[in-house]
Scaffold this active site. Sequence first.
Site, PDB file in Angstrom:
ATOM      1  N   TRP A 102       2.511  -0.666  -3.075  1.00  0.00           N
ATOM      2  CA  TRP A 102       1.870  -1.551  -3.088  1.00  0.00           C
ATOM      3  C   TRP A 102       2.402  -2.514  -2.836  1.00  0.00           C
ATOM      4  CZ3 TRP A 102      -2.498  -0.301  -4.170  1.00  0.00           C
ATOM      5  CH2 TRP A 102      -3.801   1.338  -4.680  1.00  0.00           C
ATOM      6  N   ASP A 171       4.734  -7.499  -9.406  1.00  0.00           N
ATOM      7  CA  ASP A 171       3.542  -7.004  -9.711  1.00  0.00           C
ATOM      8  C   ASP A 171       4.182  -5.613 -10.939  1.00  0.00           C
ATOM      9  OD1 ASP A 171       1.322  -4.677 -10.637  1.00  0.00           O
ATOM     10  OD2 ASP A 171       1.125  -4.321  -7.903  1.00  0.00           O
ATOM     11  N   LYS A 195      -3.467   1.443 -16.358  1.00  0.00           N
ATOM     12  CA  LYS A 195      -2.410   2.564 -16.813  1.00  0.00           C
ATOM     13  C   LYS A 195      -1.857   2.444 -17.942  1.00  0.00           C
ATOM     14  CE  LYS A 195      -1.817   1.414 -11.662  1.00  0.00           C
ATOM     15  NZ  LYS A 195      -1.615   3.301 -11.080  1.00  0.00           N
TER      16      LYS A 195
END
Length: 358
Positions: A102, A171, A195
Site C-alpha cells: 500500500w 496512512d 476496516k
Amino acid sequence: MSRVYNFSAGPAVLPLEVLQNAQQDLVDYKGCGMSVMEMSHRGKDYDAIHQEAIATFKELCGIGDDWCVCFIQGGASMQFAMIPMNFLGKDQVADYANQGTWSNKALKEAQKIGNVNVAANCQKDIPTRMPADGEFKWTPGAAYSHVCANETISGAELKKFPDTGSPLVCDMSSDILSCERDYNQFAMFYAGAQKNLGPSGMAVVAIRKEFAEKGSQAIPTMLQYRTYTEENSLFNTPPCWSIYIFGETMKWVKKMGKENLFKLNAEKAKKIYDVIDGSGFYRGTALKEYRSNMNVTWRLPTEELEAQFIKEAAAAGMKSLKGHRSVGGVRASIYNAFPMEGVDCLVDFMKEFEKKNG
C-alpha cells in the site's frame, strides 16, 4: 440468525451492536419518518449525525479545533493521489517510505505528480518488516513525508513514528484507533473506513487546518482539501449512510473505552501469535518486532495444506482467512470489532489442524 467469524481485511467486521442499531434506524431514523439514506444532507436531522460523528472521532484521537475531519469518497486510494496533487509543488520533493504494497501504491501515485525521494525501502523484504530508525533518509525542507502505519497485506506495523523534519502524513487504514498513539505528531492522517471505522465508500481524513491551506488551488475543486475543511465535507452530497455508521462505530469505541479496547486487541493478537510461535507447523511472515495486532499473517508447510486449512476453517464458520492474492498464505484480520470468541475459535482450530496434519 447465523453469523460467521469474519476475518476479512476489508470490508471488515462491524460491531454487532452498531449493525443492530442501524437495522432499527434503517426505515425510520429516531422517529423522523425517513431513513438516513433519504435525508437531505442540509437538514437538521442529518446535521446532528454529521457533527456528532466528527466530535466523537476528534475526542477519541485527542485532536482539537486546529484540526478538521473530512469525509472523502474514493477510499484511501484516492488519498494516494490527492495528497501529492495538493502538497507536492513543481520545485519540491516529497519523502515516501516504501514499506509494502500500500505504501508502494501511494509512492507511485506521487511519482506521477512530482519529485519523490524514497526515504526507506523494505517493500520486498521477507520476512516482512518496517524500516528501522537508522534506515530513513529524509530530505531537508521536504514538502511532506509519507508513511504507512500498518501494511495490511504483509502483517507488519510501524511501532514508532520517525521524526522527519517535515509535515508527517500517515496512512492508518488498518490500525487507526487500535492502539495508544499521539495523533498530534502528524500534519494529516487518513484511513479507508472499511476496516476499523465503518463501512466501505469513503476515507476519513484528519488534517491540520494550516496544512490544508497550503494545498494547491490550481487543481479541481473536489480534489482540494480546503473544499472539505471550509465546507465541513458538505460542499456536495456526502456519503451520508457511511458517515452515520462511522459515527455509530465511534460511539461504540467510546462506550468500550479506548484503554479496554487497546488491551483487548493486544490479547487477541497474542493468542494467535502464541500458537504460531509454539508450533513447528505454522510460520509467521512478519518479523516479531514489527508484527501487526490487526493483521496476523502466517504460512503452512505447503500451499496445499494452506488451501485445506482455509477450506476447513470456512466450513467451521471462520471466513475470509485466505491471504492476499499477491502473497498467498493465511491472514486473520482482527480489527477492533472482531470478537474474542472468534479468536478462541481460530486458535482451537489451528491446534487441531496441526495435530491432524503436522
